[in-house]
Design a protein around this motif. Structure first.
Motif, PDB file in Angstrom:
ATOM      1  N   SER A 112       1.009  -1.168   0.058  1.00 29.72           N
ATOM      2  CA  SER A 112       0.101   0.023  -0.195  1.00 29.72           C
ATOM      3  C   SER A 112       0.961   1.354   0.065  1.00 29.72           C
ATOM      4  N   TYR A 113       2.002   1.085   0.675  1.00 29.75           N
ATOM      5  CA  TYR A 113       3.095   2.277   0.801  1.00 29.75           C
ATOM      6  C   TYR A 113       3.604   2.535  -0.792  1.00 29.75           C
ATOM      7  N   ASP A 114       3.826   1.596  -1.242  1.00 27.23           N
ATOM      8  CA  ASP A 114       4.260   1.487  -2.813  1.00 27.23           C
ATOM      9  C   ASP A 114       3.421   2.317  -3.550  1.00 27.23           C
ATOM     10  N   VAL A 115       2.117   1.880  -3.618  1.00 32.27           N
ATOM     11  CA  VAL A 115       0.902   2.377  -4.296  1.00 32.27           C
ATOM     12  C   VAL A 115       0.948   3.979  -4.112  1.00 32.27           C
ATOM     13  N   CYS A 116       1.123   4.431  -2.897  1.00 30.13           N
ATOM     14  CA  CYS A 116       0.979   5.826  -2.659  1.00 30.13           C
ATOM     15  C   CYS A 116       2.179   6.630  -3.235  1.00 30.13           C
ATOM     16  N   MET A 117       3.418   5.951  -3.231  1.00 28.38           N
ATOM     17  CA  MET A 117       4.394   6.496  -3.594  1.00 28.38           C
ATOM     18  C   MET A 117       4.606   6.790  -5.403  1.00 28.38           C
ATOM     19  N   HIS A 118       3.727   6.202  -5.928  1.00 24.92           N
ATOM     20  CA  HIS A 118       3.683   6.400  -7.266  1.00 24.92           C
ATOM     21  C   HIS A 118       3.225   7.734  -7.613  1.00 24.92           C
ATOM     22  N   LEU A 119       3.890   8.409  -8.306  1.00 24.32           N
ATOM     23  CA  LEU A 119       3.562   9.835  -8.491  1.00 24.32           C
ATOM     24  C   LEU A 119       2.903  10.163 -10.170  1.00 24.32           C
TER      25      LEU A 119
END
Length: 406
Positions: A269-276
């Motif tokens: 979920s963290y990785d999903v948020c990090m995508h710009l």
């Protein structure tokens, strides 16, 4: 007599474009998307997401043995607010600052704008449902909701948040910290299916009416049945989140993994948020990704036409703020390239379309076709490689090498 239920329309052609009605300021130019609310690193030449200063460990639940899943009341007996004034938006922001978690979803339209438009934002707390009119309140949403979405002490629960995360950034400059994505959890739990429709059935015994999934959410006023569908996307999500956390906590670690299943969900979920969010980029090789092109067995002239049409429709789509598919659908790109019409009459007979930008630019398209045919020599190598079954990555390498030589 049984009355046939009308089909939910994917595209309502009579809707005035929200971009015009609400005077939206949009930038479809080819420059990099400017994440104005993010810190910029001159050294690394990139934007820095606020999550980079936080540890995912801070988001992982520690007292799961004490969790009692809170089943929501029925939709009919749950307080609901359609948020379409700044006053109501401010009140919503205040309420969200005082909860431990809330569920979020977005309804989106990609067909009548170049980058896409967020049409609605659904939010549910443990006791209330909200739907935000993201057209009417577009310029205010970031100002009032940005901080609560970024607050790492408040959990945001979403399902399949990959695109929603980008849309929040693009339209409202909202960046999420502390996300639990139930789609990522469904993968770790190895559920039979990963869709929200399945989770609603599996955990809540609710049958979702998915006929509205691809509806034209630009519609105003929004019919009651569409509002109910939109509410269902978040109304049950916190309860599903409760049940999933308990299941994940009880699940043993995979032998090859150093993380618990619950930690793995939070990391994903963290990785999903990090995508710009980034704007779509048109390159000289973009046409190679056209669905069906590799099977079309086109020669150099036909490939040159595909490339020219790709460039034309991208230019018009950016200028008019329409999707490339609305300007010129992929299937018609292939059809035109296959038949190579070189007069407006032949092109018109071939298309038989109701696409306004095609019908009003027949002469322009014919000129593009003729020019492409005359300059098709540059596509000979690509045509040969496609017929040999070469993959796109290999073709790009070859074309890049040829361009460097030129």
């Amino acid at each position: 007599m049984t009355l046939m239920k009308s089909k939910v329309p994917f595209h309502v052609s009579t809707i005035q474009k929200p971009q015009h009605e609400y005077k939206m300021r949009l930038n479809n130019m080819k420059q990099q998307f400017d994440h104005v609310w993010l810190e910029w690193s001159d050294q690394e030449k990139r934007f820095i997401h606020p999550l980079e200063y936080l540890s995912v460990c801070n988001f992982v639940d520690t007292n799961l043995n004490d969790i009692v899943p809170i089943k929501p009341a029925s939709i009919e007996s749950t307080s609901f607010k359609f948020v379409d004034t700044v006053k109501d938006l401010k009140e919503l922001a205040t309420k969200l600052h005082h909860v431990d978690e809330f569920a979020v979803d977005l309804e989106h339209n990609q067909y009548r704008s170049y980058q896409g438009l967020t049409c609605l934002m659904q939010i549910s707390t443990r006791t209330e449902d909200f739907i935000v009119d993201t057209f009417k309140l577009r310029i205010y949403i970031g100002a009032y909701l940005r901080d609560v979405f970024k607050d790492p002490t408040i959990k945001k629960v979403m399902h399949g948040a990959n695109r929603d995360v980008e849309w929040l950034q693009r339209d409202f400059s909202i960046y999420i910290c502390n996300l639990f994505d139930t789609h990522q959890a469904s993968k770790i739990l190895k559920l039979e299916r990963k869709s929200l429709e399945y989770l609603l059935s599996h955990y809540c015994e609710v049958t979702a009416n998915k006929e509205y999934q691809t509806a034209d959410w630009r519609l105003r006023p929004i019919p009651d049945e569409m509002l109910r569908y939109a509410r269902e996307d978040t109304h049950y999500l916190l309860y599903i989140y409760d049940l999933m956390r308990i299941e994940l906590f009880a699940l043993p670690k995979e032998p090859e993994s150093i993380d618990t299943p619950l930690m793995e969900v939070y990391k994903q979920s963290y990785d999903v948020c990090m995508h710009l969010y980034e704007k779509e980029v048109l390159t000289e090789n973009s046409y190679l990704h056209l669905y069906g092109l590799q099977e079309a067995n086109f020669n150099a002239k036909q490939l040159a036409i595909v490339s020219a049409l790709f460039e034309w429709r991208d230019f018009i789509a950016r200028l008019k703020d329409e999707s490339t598919g609305y300007i010129l659908p992929n299937k018609l790109v292939l059809k035109i390239a296959k038949h190579m019409p070189i007069t407006t009459s032949k092109l018109s007979m071939l298309l038989k379309s109701n696409y306004p930008y095609l019908d009003n630019n027949l002469d322009v398209i014919v000129n593009l076709i003729c020019y492409a045919i005359e300059n098709a020599a540059a596509f000979e190598e690509v045509a040969s490689l496609l017929k040999e079954g070469a993959d796109i990555a290999s073709i790009k390498e070859v074309t890049q090498h040829l361009n460097n030589e030129i």
